[in-house]
Design a protein around this motif. Structure first.
Motif, PDB file in Angstrom:
ATOM      1  N   ASN A  27       0.251  -0.872  -0.285  1.00 49.23           N
ATOM      2  CA  ASN A  27       0.397   0.116  -0.030  1.00 49.23           C
ATOM      3  C   ASN A  27       0.856   1.396  -0.431  1.00 49.23           C
ATOM      4  OD1 ASN A  27      -1.978  -2.231   0.116  1.00 49.23           O
ATOM      5  ND2 ASN A  27      -1.929  -2.145   2.281  1.00 49.23           N
ATOM      6  N   TYR A  45     -12.767  -1.224  -2.852  1.00 44.07           N
ATOM      7  CA  TYR A  45     -11.724  -2.214  -2.695  1.00 44.07           C
ATOM      8  C   TYR A  45     -12.586  -3.642  -3.603  1.00 44.07           C
ATOM      9  CZ  TYR A  45      -7.798  -5.858  -1.706  1.00 44.07           C
ATOM     10  OH  TYR A  45      -7.307  -6.193  -1.602  1.00 44.07           O
ATOM     11  N   ASP A  74     -11.519  -4.416  -7.663  1.00 40.41           N
ATOM     12  CA  ASP A  74     -10.626  -6.091  -8.412  1.00 40.41           C
ATOM     13  C   ASP A  74     -11.653  -7.100  -9.547  1.00 40.41           C
ATOM     14  OD1 ASP A  74      -8.369  -7.089  -7.080  1.00 40.41           O
ATOM     15  OD2 ASP A  74      -9.300  -7.168  -5.263  1.00 40.41           O
TER      16      ASP A  74
HETATM   17  N1  ARG Z   1      -2.660  -4.056  -1.105  1.00 39.38           N
HETATM   18  C1  ARG Z   1      -3.488  -5.147  -0.461  1.00 39.38           C
HETATM   19  C2  ARG Z   1      -2.669  -5.028   0.647  1.00 39.38           C
HETATM   20  O1  ARG Z   1      -1.595  -4.617   1.128  1.00 39.38           O
HETATM   21  C3  ARG Z   1      -3.127  -6.890  -1.183  1.00 39.38           C
HETATM   22  C4  ARG Z   1      -3.548  -6.385  -2.825  1.00 39.38           C
HETATM   23  C5  ARG Z   1      -4.164  -7.711  -3.351  1.00 39.38           C
HETATM   24  N2  ARG Z   1      -4.475  -8.047  -4.192  1.00 39.38           N
HETATM   25  C6  ARG Z   1      -5.958  -7.439  -4.570  1.00 39.38           C
HETATM   26  N3  ARG Z   1      -6.151  -8.022  -6.229  1.00 39.38           N
HETATM   27  N4  ARG Z   1      -7.109  -7.053  -3.610  1.00 39.38           N
HETATM   28  O2  ARG Z   1      -3.395  -5.463   1.830  1.00 39.38           O
END
Ligand code: ARG
Length: 590
Positions: free
Chosen positions: A125, A313, A317
């Protein structure tokens, strides 16, 4: 000659079972003396209306079963199993020449030719520290990507950066209030973390203050979504600076991505997703929000649009998977993400399926456990968890973890070098420690089934005699040193006499080298690189036993020396190949 393949072809002729199915059923007997391959006859019991031991006996007598074996394979019935034993000399000749031909690419296949496999991993992130949890997805995903490309798949490495969402409204707000430019230049992630924490602390001051800050943040996020230049510029800056920090870590670890499309990339596609779901009659209102109900799957509804109209989120996706399918027509779309997000992925895949996209079945969530620190006892016998300095609260940053590991590795390597009279320069020690240290970390994440939590301990990880990367790299370096010494003395390796390598210790090494190829395929099928780590660890143990019990350079005959040197060479190639699949490097000397 690939005897397993030949055995499967013959069994196919004899039983009519599908060859692929047979290949999947063939087992490696638990003990070497039971033979090299075993076929369990249970599957045939139903259709043949016979007991498996009887089937095994009848099959054993069939002419077709031994076609092409030329006396190199003996067949035995043992209860419900047919055991196949390959002549040790023939096996040795086959395996070693195959390895010498493929070199450190041993284990490669072309079973994935023409197939696109997307592997999404790491995905940290923006504005948040890259911690040891992200190391798991990064190391596991990188290894899976290596394994799939070695099997001939066209692998596309995706980093689905967490670069979008309401937290960016908060960050923009916090930056305008308290951002320190100099600190941003110096260490952007620390500074962004600081102001993010401050935002939340300020919210606790009073409910008025909280409302004021939250309202501004929401407003700023909306402006960002609407493409207001000032907000977009700030967001872009946070993203660029954070990515620069992440990229340094990736570079250090030798990890590359083909695609950095983070969550933000998909935000403009969300109206299309919403419309598609609406057209298909799947979207329902629920307390002002829009959801897809998944009751029939036994899952909670998937939230697609929040009540304030912003996206979340899951919608990003959904947009991402549709985009990926459109662009890459993937054979598999793999998400390497921690187990806590299992429900999320189940929901996303279920929505796709409900919307009629069958490629939902080609989407795979590869989950994994946690890294936990093994508690130690202090002087008073109380359990304490060894902590080490982090500036960001309880989170252990990957860079700190790597630094500390390479430091500890350097201590060991320096000591070993001193014991040998100081045969390594500081520069050499630093170089070797970086490779061995990073390897030790990677191996720690990959040495057991991925869903298990890891109980971490420094001494375990850096035990040069244990099931560790240092042990494997050390074994590799030891072999290279034998080969160098032989060369200095004018001795060569040769395949000519390899078929004489039939002693128990030699056979064990060869058997484990032969099984490496299957381990690679199994690792890919189950998304478990530990099938490879387990195999190369077995090879290294077998090799070290052989090494301790046999003379190599001083062998009795020239023939034996040349064959053993060739075996050494084969083992070094295979270890290098396997370690490389795990994302671990080797050193020629340590
Ligand atoms: N950025 C997210 C985290 O650190 C993970 C992303 C996972 N991938 C996805 N396609 N949702 O928790």
């Amino acid at each position: 000659m690939d005897y397993k393949d030949l055995i499967a072809s013959n069994l196919h002729e004899c039983t009519g079972l599908d060859k692929e199915q047979i290949l999947g059923l063939i087992e490696i007997p638990p003990k070497l003396e039971m033979g090299d391959y075993a076929f369990p006859c249970f599957v045939l019991a139903k259709t043949l209306h016979k007991a498996p031991p009887m089937i095994a006996n009848e099959l054993k007598a069939s002419e077709d079963l031994v076609k092409g074996f030329d006396g190199a394979v003996t067949v035995d019935a043992a209860g419900p199993y047919i055991n196949f034993r390959i002549d040790r000399g023939v096996l040795a000749g086959n395996v070693v020449s195959e390895i010498i031909e493929q070199g450190d690419q041993y284990g490669n296949r072309n079973i994935g030719e023409g197939k696109n496999v997307i592997i999404e991993f790491s995905s940290p992130n923006i504005a948040k520290p890259f911690h040891v949890g992200h190391a798991f997805t990064t190391i596991l995903g990188n290894s899976l990507a290596n394994i799939y490309s070695r099997l001939g798949y066209n692998v596309i490495r995706f980093n689905h950066l967490g670069d979008y969402g309401t937290q960016f409204g908060k960050l923009i707000t916090a930056y305008r209030l308290w951002g320190d430019e100099a600190a941003m230049q110096e260490n952007p992630i620390d500074e962004l973390t600081r102001i993010y924490v401050k935002f939340h602390d300020e919210c606790k001051v009073s409910s008025e203050r909280e409302k004021e800050l939250e309202d501004t943040a929401r407003d700023n996020f909306r402006k960002l979504e609407e493409g207001e230049p000032e907000e977009v510029a700030l967001w872009q800056r946070f993203r660029d600076l954070s990515l620069q920090v992440f990229e340094k870590t990736y570079e250090r670890m030798g990890i590359k991505f083909d695609n950095y499309n983070g969550e933000s990339f998909y935000s403009s596609m969300i109206p299309g997703v919403v419309k598609m779901l609406e057209d298909k009659g799947l979207l329902e209102e629920s307390e002002g929000a829009k959801v897809v109900k998944l009751d029939e799957e036994g899952l909670p509804p998937c939230l697609v649009v929040k009540s304030d109209g912003t996206t979340i989120y899951a919608s990003r996706d959904l947009a991402a998977v549709l985009y990926r399918h459109e662009e890459f027509n993937f054979y598999k779309n793999i998400y390497v993400v921690g187990l806590p997000q299992q429900l999320h992925f189940k929901q996303v895949f279920a929505v796709l399926k409900k919307a009629g996209y069958d490629f939902a079945d080609d989407c795979v969530h590869v989950g994994f456990g946690l890294l936990k620190f093994k508690p130690k006892k202090d002087e008073n016998g109380n359990e304490v968890v060894e902590a080490f300095s982090t500036r960001a609260g309880n989170i252990i940053k990957l860079d700190d973890f790597l630094d500390k590991t390479t430091e500890k590795t350097a201590e060991i390597i320096r000591k070993n070098s001193e014991l040998r009279g100081g045969d390594m320069t500081d520069e050499q020690i630093a170089k070797v420690s970086e490779i061995v240290g990073l390897g030790a970390v990677s191996y720690t994440y990959l040495k057991a089934g991925r869903e298990k939590d890891i109980l971490f301990d420094w001494d375990d990880m850096l035990d040069f005699e244990g099931d560790t990367a240092p042990y494997l790299i050390y074994t590799y370096a030891r072999i290279k040193s034998i080969l160098r010494k032989a060369e200095e003395q004018g001795f060569n390796a040769s395949v000519d006499a390899v078929s004489k390598l039939t002693a128990e210790d030699e056979y064990a090494v060869i058997r484990s080298l032969a099984d490496f190829k299957d381990a690679v395929v199994k690792a890919a099928e189950s998304y478990e690189p530990f099938m490879i780590s387990r195999q190369i660890s077995l090879i290294a143990r077998n090799f070290n036993r052989f090494y301790n019990n046999s003379r190599i350079i001083n062998a009795d005959t020239q023939e034996s020396r040349e064959a053993r040197l060739m075996l050494c060479k084969a083992v070094s190639y295979c270890l290098k190949s396997g370690l490389d699949m795990l994302g671990i490097g080797v050193v020629e000397k340590m």
